[in-house]
Design a protein around this motif. Sequence first.
Motif, PDB file in Angstrom:
ATOM      1  N   LEU A 177       0.838  -1.198   0.000  1.00  0.00           N
ATOM      2  CA  LEU A 177       0.000   0.000   0.000  1.00  0.00           C
ATOM      3  C   LEU A 177       0.873   1.248   0.000  1.00  0.00           C
ATOM      4  CD1 LEU A 177      -3.015   0.814   0.095  1.00  0.00           C
ATOM      5  CD2 LEU A 177      -2.793   0.977   2.576  1.00  0.00           C
ATOM      6  N   LEU A 178       1.908   1.239   0.852  1.00  0.00           N
ATOM      7  CA  LEU A 178       2.839   2.374   0.863  1.00  0.00           C
ATOM      8  C   LEU A 178       3.512   2.506  -0.502  1.00  0.00           C
ATOM      9  CD1 LEU A 178       5.272   3.538   3.578  1.00  0.00           C
ATOM     10  CD2 LEU A 178       6.182   3.044   1.315  1.00  0.00           C
ATOM     11  N   ASN A 179       3.909   1.391  -1.092  1.00  0.00           N
ATOM     12  CA  ASN A 179       4.557   1.436  -2.408  1.00  0.00           C
ATOM     13  C   ASN A 179       3.665   2.105  -3.438  1.00  0.00           C
ATOM     14  OD1 ASN A 179       6.780   0.090  -1.395  1.00  0.00           O
ATOM     15  ND2 ASN A 179       6.116  -1.922  -2.107  1.00  0.00           N
ATOM     16  N   ASN A 180       2.409   1.684  -3.505  1.00  0.00           N
ATOM     17  CA  ASN A 180       1.463   2.246  -4.468  1.00  0.00           C
ATOM     18  C   ASN A 180       1.270   3.741  -4.237  1.00  0.00           C
ATOM     19  OD1 ASN A 180      -1.732   2.939  -4.816  1.00  0.00           O
ATOM     20  ND2 ASN A 180      -1.007   1.647  -6.488  1.00  0.00           N
ATOM     21  N   TYR A 181       1.106   4.135  -3.005  1.00  0.00           N
ATOM     22  CA  TYR A 181       0.862   5.541  -2.677  1.00  0.00           C
ATOM     23  C   TYR A 181       2.072   6.418  -2.994  1.00  0.00           C
ATOM     24  CZ  TYR A 181      -3.426   4.325  -0.100  1.00  0.00           C
ATOM     25  OH  TYR A 181      -4.680   3.900   0.249  1.00  0.00           O
ATOM     26  N   PHE A 182       3.253   5.970  -2.580  1.00  0.00           N
ATOM     27  CA  PHE A 182       4.424   6.830  -2.751  1.00  0.00           C
ATOM     28  C   PHE A 182       4.875   6.897  -4.209  1.00  0.00           C
ATOM     29  CE2 PHE A 182       4.427   7.018   1.740  1.00  0.00           C
ATOM     30  CZ  PHE A 182       5.170   8.139   2.081  1.00  0.00           C
ATOM     31  N   ILE A 183       4.727   5.820  -4.941  1.00  0.00           N
ATOM     32  CA  ILE A 183       5.034   5.889  -6.377  1.00  0.00           C
ATOM     33  C   ILE A 183       4.104   6.885  -7.057  1.00  0.00           C
ATOM     34  CG2 ILE A 183       4.909   4.592  -8.551  1.00  0.00           C
ATOM     35  CD1 ILE A 183       5.939   2.147  -6.957  1.00  0.00           C
ATOM     36  N   SER A 184       2.840   6.894  -6.662  1.00  0.00           N
ATOM     37  CA  SER A 184       1.863   7.837  -7.237  1.00  0.00           C
ATOM     38  C   SER A 184       2.241   9.274  -6.918  1.00  0.00           C
ATOM     39  CB  SER A 184       0.460   7.526  -6.707  1.00  0.00           C
ATOM     40  OG  SER A 184       0.047   6.226  -7.084  1.00  0.00           O
ATOM     41  N   ILE A 185       2.665   9.526  -5.688  1.00  0.00           N
ATOM     42  CA  ILE A 185       3.054  10.880  -5.296  1.00  0.00           C
ATOM     43  C   ILE A 185       4.328  11.303  -6.014  1.00  0.00           C
ATOM     44  CG2 ILE A 185       3.884  12.297  -3.366  1.00  0.00           C
ATOM     45  CD1 ILE A 185       0.859  11.886  -3.420  1.00  0.00           C
ATOM     46  N   ILE A 186       5.269  10.379  -6.181  1.00  0.00           N
ATOM     47  CA  ILE A 186       6.504  10.688  -6.907  1.00  0.00           C
ATOM     48  C   ILE A 186       6.183  11.018  -8.364  1.00  0.00           C
ATOM     49  CG2 ILE A 186       8.664   9.693  -7.786  1.00  0.00           C
ATOM     50  CD1 ILE A 186       8.818   8.178  -5.054  1.00  0.00           C
ATOM     51  N   ASN A 187       5.227  10.316  -8.952  1.00  0.00           N
ATOM     52  CA  ASN A 187       4.811  10.617 -10.331  1.00  0.00           C
ATOM     53  C   ASN A 187       4.304  12.055 -10.441  1.00  0.00           C
ATOM     54  OD1 ASN A 187       5.422   8.048 -11.241  1.00  0.00           O
ATOM     55  ND2 ASN A 187       3.349   7.270 -10.985  1.00  0.00           N
ATOM     56  N   ILE A 188       3.480  12.467  -9.494  1.00  0.00           N
ATOM     57  CA  ILE A 188       2.953  13.838  -9.492  1.00  0.00           C
ATOM     58  C   ILE A 188       4.085  14.835  -9.247  1.00  0.00           C
ATOM     59  CG2 ILE A 188       1.511  15.465  -8.180  1.00  0.00           C
ATOM     60  CD1 ILE A 188      -0.113  13.845 -10.059  1.00  0.00           C
ATOM     61  N   ARG A 189       4.963  14.486  -8.332  1.00  0.00           N
ATOM     62  CA  ARG A 189       6.099  15.363  -8.027  1.00  0.00           C
ATOM     63  C   ARG A 189       6.936  15.606  -9.273  1.00  0.00           C
ATOM     64  NH1 ARG A 189      11.795  15.207  -8.582  1.00  0.00           N
ATOM     65  NH2 ARG A 189      12.737  16.462  -6.946  1.00  0.00           N
ATOM     66  N   ASN A 190       7.159  14.561 -10.076  1.00  0.00           N
ATOM     67  CA  ASN A 190       7.975  14.700 -11.283  1.00  0.00           C
ATOM     68  C   ASN A 190       7.294  15.586 -12.320  1.00  0.00           C
ATOM     69  OD1 ASN A 190       9.960  13.112 -10.171  1.00  0.00           O
ATOM     70  ND2 ASN A 190       9.285  11.230 -11.173  1.00  0.00           N
ATOM     71  N   ILE A 191       5.979  15.460 -12.445  1.00  0.00           N
ATOM     72  CA  ILE A 191       5.234  16.332 -13.361  1.00  0.00           C
ATOM     73  C   ILE A 191       5.381  17.782 -12.926  1.00  0.00           C
ATOM     74  CG2 ILE A 191       2.916  17.012 -14.119  1.00  0.00           C
ATOM     75  CD1 ILE A 191       3.787  14.540 -15.534  1.00  0.00           C
ATOM     76  N   CYS A 192       5.208  18.024 -11.636  1.00  0.00           N
ATOM     77  CA  CYS A 192       5.259  19.398 -11.116  1.00  0.00           C
ATOM     78  C   CYS A 192       6.657  19.994 -11.205  1.00  0.00           C
ATOM     79  CB  CYS A 192       4.778  19.425  -9.663  1.00  0.00           C
ATOM     80  SG  CYS A 192       3.038  19.005  -9.433  1.00  0.00           S
ATOM     81  N   SER A 193       7.661  19.233 -10.824  1.00  0.00           N
ATOM     82  CA  SER A 193       9.017  19.787 -10.770  1.00  0.00           C
ATOM     83  C   SER A 193       9.615  19.982 -12.150  1.00  0.00           C
ATOM     84  CB  SER A 193       9.922  18.892  -9.916  1.00  0.00           C
ATOM     85  OG  SER A 193      10.028  17.603 -10.483  1.00  0.00           O
ATOM     86  N   HIS A 194       9.164  19.198 -13.129  1.00  0.00           N
ATOM     87  CA  HIS A 194       9.677  19.356 -14.493  1.00  0.00           C
ATOM     88  C   HIS A 194       8.753  20.208 -15.350  1.00  0.00           C
ATOM     89  CE1 HIS A 194      12.919  16.637 -13.629  1.00  0.00           C
ATOM     90  NE2 HIS A 194      12.091  15.678 -13.280  1.00  0.00           N
ATOM     91  N   ASN A 195       7.748  20.781 -14.713  1.00  0.00           N
ATOM     92  CA  ASN A 195       6.832  21.727 -15.352  1.00  0.00           C
ATOM     93  C   ASN A 195       6.166  21.143 -16.592  1.00  0.00           C
ATOM     94  OD1 ASN A 195       5.461  24.136 -15.262  1.00  0.00           O
ATOM     95  ND2 ASN A 195       7.013  25.293 -16.366  1.00  0.00           N
ATOM     96  N   ALA A 196       5.767  19.867 -16.501  1.00  0.00           N
ATOM     97  CA  ALA A 196       4.966  19.257 -17.558  1.00  0.00           C
ATOM     98  C   ALA A 196       3.499  19.615 -17.325  1.00  0.00           C
ATOM     99  CB  ALA A 196       5.169  17.741 -17.555  1.00  0.00           C
ATOM    100  N   VAL A 197       2.631  19.200 -18.231  1.00  0.00           N
ATOM    101  CA  VAL A 197       1.206  19.502 -18.092  1.00  0.00           C
ATOM    102  C   VAL A 197       0.616  18.609 -17.008  1.00  0.00           C
ATOM    103  CG1 VAL A 197      -1.024  19.560 -19.254  1.00  0.00           C
ATOM    104  CG2 VAL A 197       1.042  20.200 -20.493  1.00  0.00           C
ATOM    105  N   LEU A 198      -0.030  19.214 -16.045  1.00  0.00           N
ATOM    106  CA  LEU A 198      -0.558  18.476 -14.900  1.00  0.00           C
ATOM    107  C   LEU A 198      -2.026  18.117 -15.047  1.00  0.00           C
ATOM    108  CD1 LEU A 198      -0.135  17.454 -11.947  1.00  0.00           C
ATOM    109  CD2 LEU A 198      -0.858  19.721 -11.189  1.00  0.00           C
ATOM    110  N   TYR A 199      -2.837  19.019 -15.608  1.00  0.00           N
ATOM    111  CA  TYR A 199      -4.290  18.864 -15.505  1.00  0.00           C
ATOM    112  C   TYR A 199      -4.826  17.594 -16.151  1.00  0.00           C
ATOM    113  CZ  TYR A 199      -4.858  20.664 -20.320  1.00  0.00           C
ATOM    114  OH  TYR A 199      -4.813  20.846 -21.675  1.00  0.00           O
TER     115      TYR A 199
END
Length: 289
Positions: free
Chosen positions: A190-212
């Motif tokens: 469960l932790l693996n699934n959650y943290f991988i998902s958050i890291i995916n969002i973090r990468n979108i945000c930090s690399h300024n890709a399209v988020l919406y």
Amino acid sequence: MGNIATSVEAQIRILKERGLLIENNQKAVENLLDIGYYRLGFYFYYFQNPLTHNFEENVRLDDIIDLYYFDFDIKMLLLRYIYRIEVHFRTQLVYHTSNLYSTNNVWYNDPKIVNNDILKEFNNIYYNLKTNNNTLVKHHTKYPGDAFAPAWKVFEFFTFGQTFKFFSNLKNVELKKKIAGVYGFRDVSLLNNYFISIINIRNICSHNAVLYDFNQPVGIKRIPNLKYRFKTSNTTNLNASIRLLLYLLSKVSHNRADELERDLKAEFEKGKSKILVNRIIKSKIKFDL
């Protein structure tokens, strides 16, 4: 935009020919030179015919700019709070592992403790840090006999993804369960699934890709908290990721989770007053807090 560079005046002409309403050429030049035609193209996409690239009727450049800045503001907001989770997780990993292996302050390089696969990758990462990071350069100058610096120094300079990869490669299953238990999870998967998902969002945000319009490649598992649990069956869209972020943040600080929820609601409320932003909120993000 094709393979040949074009002037901003030519870009404006092309956009007008494709039906985009541009009411102020001078402002359009400013926006295109500021953001870039190519980057804005990712925000044109949903309002164009995919074959002809012609715009829908009554779509204005100003509306596209509104969407761009809405997306940017949400990214910057999420990134601030993801960082809070990142720091907390790094602290738990280093604290619990370093105390379990208290006689080995470089446990991260011990094949008895972590899997060999990550050690091969780590050697290149550490060499770059050792030669370019001021903190680690100073450590090795002061302690020339050390092959590696203590974990609590080194992990400060790992990305969220690198930190999580070390967690995933720990051999001690009970240790991983203990760290997962900090967040109230009995199941490490469960932790693996959650943290991988958050890291995916973090990468979108930090690399300024399209988020919406981002969708998680793997669905987020059911959140064990009624307040943040999904209201729909969509477990991959941005709304699902936001709910997960709020849930994990609440495990670190209820005040910060409440703060983020309040700020998000304010940003989305502002967004709803913009024509195209409101459309994207309803059709793509489906924000429902």
